[in-house]
Design an enzyme around this catalytic site. Structure first.
Site, mmCIF file in Angstrom:
data_model
loop_
_atom_site.group_PDB
_atom_site.id
_atom_site.type_symbol
_atom_site.label_atom_id
_atom_site.label_comp_id
_atom_site.label_asym_id
_atom_site.label_seq_id
_atom_site.Cartn_x
_atom_site.Cartn_y
_atom_site.Cartn_z
ATOM 1 N N HIS A 22 1.000 -1.766 -0.227
ATOM 2 C CA HIS A 22 -0.045 0.222 0.197
ATOM 3 C C HIS A 22 0.884 1.357 0.025
ATOM 4 O O HIS A 22 0.748 2.010 1.155
ATOM 5 C CB HIS A 22 -0.796 0.384 1.365
ATOM 6 C CG HIS A 22 -1.822 -1.004 1.461
ATOM 7 N ND1 HIS A 22 -1.552 -1.996 1.840
ATOM 8 C CD2 HIS A 22 -3.279 -1.191 0.720
ATOM 9 C CE1 HIS A 22 -2.771 -2.573 1.649
ATOM 10 N NE2 HIS A 22 -3.866 -2.752 0.538
ATOM 11 N N ASN A 23 2.026 1.077 -0.929
ATOM 12 C CA ASN A 23 2.473 2.617 -1.191
ATOM 13 C C ASN A 23 2.435 3.651 -1.978
ATOM 14 O O ASN A 23 0.844 2.956 -2.945
ATOM 15 C CB ASN A 23 3.945 2.169 -1.357
ATOM 16 C CG ASN A 23 3.732 0.572 -2.564
ATOM 17 O OD1 ASN A 23 3.642 1.350 -3.566
ATOM 18 N ND2 ASN A 23 4.701 -0.307 -2.158
#
Length: 538
Positions: free
Chosen positions: A251-252
């Site tokens: 989740h970057n």
């Protein structure tokens, strides 16, 4: 075997690469990395004779020596020298120089032997496996080690051992400077068209370049003149977005880009520009950009069970998604990064309401609720009906959010590895903290294929099929690739089960043989039975 020959230059030195047409993408990239004598974290770019960036992949067009491509090492890990120096001091040798030496030896073996020996592949496999375990397990109990869990401003990321969870000022300024230098460059028409397709390969682009591509999306959808967005404000907004995505595996910022790029592609593929207002398209694209801001790598179940600050603040109701929204509007509150600052109060209110609806819809605990609402209006769907459009917008961001399996396997599979790294870390922490362990994250129970087959069959396909019922053109673009992915992981799961069965049989056979040998030894030690039979007479 059919092969391709690619002619290119590295620092003015002519080189050529030959590989099979069905060569795996990673092998092609490794081939070019070796030619450039680049380290594993260096960033390579390949340019065609016109000076446009092209993908390093098996689909490279063959060329001639007169029309060479140009290969450049455009960036290296900004922490690599420091890390090398630290480790050199701690271990007594320089890892980076050793790595280059190994690359040189491997190249020499390849030249002399004509092919890489199987033993080298096996050694690389073992090293990669060990590296993956080191990187993906937060609490290294299998080595008798545990990481420092102390809180602080520079709390370490549980995944990248030499980086902080949140980006440092130096890291951000380095990327910001590169982005501003690149932001005025003209992106080629080839890349602009490629950006509109679900096959786009995000792994070819570094963070500063990704910000340029996001800028292109806002530009090519005509948001700049339509909503009077100043270029410098858009650039500051995109920089703040980059800054507020954390150093975690999935989740970057690259995930943010992939979701936004898929949303952008769907807008073009379905011709939504002719069916919906520009303000709705602006809501969807900006929602995708903001949808996972400040994610720390632990899902809502963990937040609630651990009674984190977010869970307490939002009363256990979609704590992460509420937080993502809050961070987004925190960025938009600042005049210098508020891309909506020239809009009317009514327009801003509509945009805020739309973004909140879209981001909250990405909470997977609401999946069936959102999908069933869409299915109920599908037979009578009307683009002039605002309620219908609102539901469609939530479906589109959901599809974009979980769309990796619609991409080519060489793009999608590394994302699954990143996701499992994040999942396994969470289950490790849950076990250590005595919390309920999320079943689909447990490294002791989940395999790579098993994590995907059920998800694709029961979540992805039903969602994608419903969207394709409204837009039949999407069948070939997102449903066919997902079906292929399901076949791929189903076969992988069968192969894994067969391997486990064979291993179990071999182990059982070895144990039986060992037990039989033990009995035979026991009888030999006892000697022959020479006793007289007991008389039956009294």
């Amino acid at each position: 075997m059919e092969t391709k020959v690619i002619y290119f230059t590295v620092n003015g030195r002519p080189e050529q690469a030959e590989f099979p047409v069905d060569c795996p993408a990673q092998d092609v990239k490794d081939l070019f990395r070796s030619a450039a004598e680049a380290g594993p974290h260096d960033i390579l770019k390949l340019y065609n004779p016109k000076g446009n960036i092209i993908n390093i992949s098996p689909s490279l067009e063959p060329n001639s020596p007169n029309l060479c491509y140009k290969l450049e090492v455009v960036a290296a890990d900004c922490n690599s020298e420091l890390l090398g120096a630290e480790l050199a001091g701690a271990l007594g040798f320089d890892l980076s120089s050793m790595e280059k030496r190994l690359q040189g030896l491997e190249k020499k073996i390849l030249i002399e032997a004509g092919e890489t020996p199987a033993v080298v592949y096996e050694m690389k496999k073992q090293v990669d496996s060990f590296r993956e375990k080191l990187e993906s397990v937060e609490h290294l109990s299998w080595l008798g080690l545990f990481k420092d869990l102390s809180e602080g401003t520079h709390k370490p990321s549980p995944f990248y051992h030499k980086r902080t969870l949140r980006k440092t000022r130096e890291e951000c300024e380095h990327v910001r400077e590169k982005f501003l230098q690149m932001s005025t460059l003209e992106v080629s028409e080839e890349v602009r068209q490629y950006l509109k397709t679900p096959t786009f390969d995000n792994w070819q682009w570094e963070d500063a370049e990704i910000m340029v591509l996001l800028q292109v999306m806002y530009t090519d959808l005509d948001f700049i003149p339509t909503f009077n967005i100043e270029p410098e404000v858009l650039q500051q907004f995109l920089f703040e977005i980059y800054r507020r995505y954390n150093n975690i595996p999935f989740h970057n910022f690259k995930h943010c880009f992939c979701v936004t790029q898929m949303m952008y592609g769907l807008i073009w593929l379905t011709d939504l520009r002719s069916k919906m207002d520009s303000i709705d398209l602006l809501i969807m694209l900006t929602s995708a950009v903001c949808h996972d801001l400040d994610h720390t790598g632990y899902n809502n179940a963990y937040q609630i069970n651990a009674q984190t600050e977010l869970a307490l603040r939002y009363n256990d109701i979609s704590p992460l998604e509420n937080h993502h929204c809050a961070v987004a509007f925190e960025i938009l509150e600042r005049t210098e990064s508020n891309i909506f600052r020239n809009l009317s109060t009514d327009q801003y209110k509509r945009i805020r309401e739309g973004i909140i609806k879209c981001i909250l819809a990405t909470d997977m605990s609401r999946h069936n609720e959102v999908l069933n609402k869409f299915k109920s209006i599908l037979p009578v769907f009307d683009f002039t009906n605002k309620d219908h459009r609102d539901v469609l917008m939530t479906i589109l961001i959901k599809v974009s959010d979980i769309s990796n399996e619609a991409r080519p396997m060489e793009v999608a599979e590394p994302w699954l590895d990143c996701l499992l790294q994040e999942f396994f870390n969470q289950s490790d922490v849950e076990k250590l903290e005595g919390l309920p362990v999320t079943p689909f994250m447990d490294r002791d129970k989940v395999t790579k294929p098993s994590s995907q087959t059920g998800f694709i069959r029961f979540v992805l396909l039903p969602l994608f099929i419903e969207l394709a019922n409204l837009f039949p053109c999407l069948e070939q673009h997102i449903i066919d690739p997902v079906r292929k992915a399901l076949d791929y992981y189903t076969e992988m799961e069968k192969a894994l089960e067969t391997e486990q069965q064979n291993r179990a049989q071999s182990e059982n056979a070895a144990k039986s043989k060992e037990a039989a040998g033990g009995r035979q030894d026991s009888q030999t030690d006892a000697g022959p039975d020479t006793s007289e039979p007991e008389s039956q007479l009294t």
